[in-house]
Design an enzyme around this catalytic site. Structure first.
Site, PDB file in Angstrom:
ATOM      1  CG  ASP A   1      50.265 -44.263  26.883  1.00  0.00           C
ATOM      2  OD1 ASP A   1      50.824 -44.983  25.779  1.00  0.00           O
ATOM      3  OD2 ASP A   1      50.045 -45.678  27.903  1.00  0.00           O
TER       4      ASP A   1
ATOM      5  CG  ASP B   1      51.978 -57.414   8.217  1.00  0.00           C
ATOM      6  OD1 ASP B   1      51.487 -58.311   6.760  1.00  0.00           O
ATOM      7  OD2 ASP B   1      51.170 -56.146   8.425  1.00  0.00           O
ATOM      8  CB  ILE B   2      53.362 -61.597   5.505  1.00  0.00           C
ATOM      9  CG1 ILE B   2      53.976 -60.218   5.022  1.00  0.00           C
ATOM     10  CG2 ILE B   2      52.346 -61.675   5.278  1.00  0.00           C
ATOM     11  CD1 ILE B   2      54.149 -60.568   3.687  1.00  0.00           C
TER      12      ILE B   2
ATOM     13  N   GLY C   1      52.033 -45.874  33.631  1.00  0.00           N
ATOM     14  CA  GLY C   1      51.809 -44.945  32.272  1.00  0.00           C
ATOM     15  C   GLY C   1      50.923 -43.464  33.470  1.00  0.00           C
TER      16      GLY C   1
ATOM     17  CE  LYS D   1      50.173 -54.648  23.044  1.00  0.00           C
ATOM     18  NZ  LYS D   1      50.663 -53.334  23.205  1.00  0.00           N
TER      19      LYS D   1
ATOM     20  CB  THR E   1      46.569 -58.750  29.799  1.00  0.00           C
ATOM     21  OG1 THR E   1      46.897 -57.268  29.375  1.00  0.00           O
ATOM     22  CG2 THR E   1      47.844 -59.172  30.901  1.00  0.00           C
TER      23      THR E   1
ATOM     24  NE  ARG F   1      46.504 -47.394  37.869  1.00  0.00           N
ATOM     25  CZ  ARG F   1      47.260 -47.476  36.821  1.00  0.00           C
ATOM     26  NH1 ARG F   1      48.301 -48.575  36.450  1.00  0.00           N
ATOM     27  NH2 ARG F   1      46.232 -47.673  35.147  1.00  0.00           N
TER      28      ARG F   1
ATOM     29  CE  LYS G   1      52.954 -48.885  27.217  1.00  0.00           C
ATOM     30  NZ  LYS G   1      52.373 -49.682  25.809  1.00  0.00           N
TER      31      LYS G   1
HETATM   32  O1  C5P Z   1      48.230 -46.206  32.139  1.00  0.00           O
HETATM   33  P1  C5P Z   1      48.379 -47.253  32.552  1.00  0.00           P
HETATM   34  O2  C5P Z   1      49.895 -47.793  33.652  1.00  0.00           O
HETATM   35  O3  C5P Z   1      47.547 -48.317  32.627  1.00  0.00           O
HETATM   36  O4  C5P Z   1      49.421 -47.525  31.863  1.00  0.00           O
HETATM   37  C1  C5P Z   1      49.975 -48.956  30.434  1.00  0.00           C
HETATM   38  C2  C5P Z   1      50.312 -49.038  29.576  1.00  0.00           C
HETATM   39  O5  C5P Z   1      50.756 -50.417  29.114  1.00  0.00           O
HETATM   40  C3  C5P Z   1      49.221 -48.953  29.155  1.00  0.00           C
HETATM   41  O6  C5P Z   1      50.717 -47.943  27.340  1.00  0.00           O
HETATM   42  C4  C5P Z   1      48.802 -49.849  28.257  1.00  0.00           C
HETATM   43  O7  C5P Z   1      49.016 -49.646  26.576  1.00  0.00           O
HETATM   44  C5  C5P Z   1      49.837 -50.473  28.269  1.00  0.00           C
HETATM   45  N1  C5P Z   1      49.622 -52.079  28.798  1.00  0.00           N
HETATM   46  C6  C5P Z   1      48.664 -52.815  29.274  1.00  0.00           C
HETATM   47  N2  C5P Z   1      48.185 -54.022  29.015  1.00  0.00           N
HETATM   48  C7  C5P Z   1      49.235 -54.729  28.311  1.00  0.00           C
HETATM   49  C8  C5P Z   1      49.945 -54.209  27.202  1.00  0.00           C
HETATM   50  C9  C5P Z   1      49.849 -53.273  27.359  1.00  0.00           C
HETATM   51  O8  C5P Z   1      48.064 -51.735  30.028  1.00  0.00           O
HETATM   52  N3  C5P Z   1      48.707 -55.918  28.521  1.00  0.00           N
END
Ligand code: C5P
Length: 231
Positions: A14, A68-69, A208, A65, A118, A179, A36
């Site tokens: 990201d 669309d049609i 991330g 994600k 989420t 985490r 990702k």
């Molecule tokens: O920095 P962090 O570990 O929070 O990043 C989580 C990654 O997972 C981000 O790229 C975020 O877009 C993605 N993500 C998320 N929750 C979701 C779906 C995707 O945090 N429900």
């Protein structure tokens, strides 16, 4: 954990430029195999950067994600499949998923359904016209994803066990929102540790900021791998 690899970590790139992403990938070296690419990096560097990662021998999780049609979804998915990307997300709505499955054809692309974002709560669902609990809709969509022929799902680590019990051992389950204990959670509200996510049935965990914003990303990735191994 039928799909569990020696290294279940997918690092979320990201960042706002291909250059920033290149620096991270090079610092992480052979510790991380799957990256990702989400909307931010896609908006900055697009499929050129995805192809660059693939050419460098990395695997790509394209988190687009799609929604669309059916014809548009089918054609876009087939272009993604042709690049050799490994995972692609699409929204867990019936016609979108069926079109995606058609589009991937016989390629090796794995399609993952996003059941309910989420960040959504009951009120958000009600605003969309779905007067039900988040868990109810997530369970329904998990079942529909399997009926549509999807390869797996993205879920919160806190819902992973419930999702796993609905879909069984076969489908791929990927959980973001992880985490290590003591790490800052940022804007994530519902987190679990990497080991908990895997214990709850995840095959892969998306990480991330805990890794990408560490002063030494490679050391942090190695530390998380050890934490998983010793759990
Ligand atoms: O920095 P962090 O570990 O929070 O990043 C989580 C990654 O997972 C981000 O790229 C975020 O877009 C993605 N993500 C998320 N929750 C979701 C779906 C995707 O945090 N429900």
């Amino acid at each position: 954990m039928p799909h569990l690899k020696a290294n279940p970590i997918i690092v979320a790139l990201d960042v706002e430029s291909a250059e920033d992403a290149r620096v991270l990938v090079s610092r992480l070296g052979n510790r991380i195999q799957i990256y990702k690419v989400g909307m931010e990096l896609y908006a900055a560097a697009g499929m050129d950067f995805v192809r660059e990662l693939l050419a460098g021998g990395k695997d790509v999780f394209l988190d687009m994600k799609f929604y669309d049609i059916p014809e548009t979804v089918k054609r876009a998915v087939s272009l993604v499949a042709a690049t050799g990307a490994r995972f692609l997300t699409v929204h867990g709505s019936g016609p979108v998923m069926r079109a995606a499955v058609e589009g991937k054809g016989g390629s090796g692309l794995k399609l993952l359904a996003v059941t309910v974002l989420t960040s959504f709560d009951r009120q958000d669902l009600e605003d969309l016209g779905y007067p039900c609990e988040v868990a109810e809709l997530a369970a329904l969509r998990a079942r529909k994803a399997m009926e549509a022929g999807m390869d797996g799902l993205v879920a919160s680590p806190l819902d992973a066990a419930a999702v796993r019990s609905i879909v069984g051992p076969g489908p791929i389950l990927v959980t973001p929102g992880v985490r290590s204990g003591g790490s800052p959670t940022g804007d994530q509200k519902r987190v679990a540790t990497p080991a908990e996510a895997l214990r709850n049935g995840a095959d892969y965990i998306v990480m991330g900021r805990q890794i990408t914003r560490a002063s030494d990303p490679a050391a942090e990735a190695a530390r998380v791998l050890e934490e998983i191994a010793s759990a």
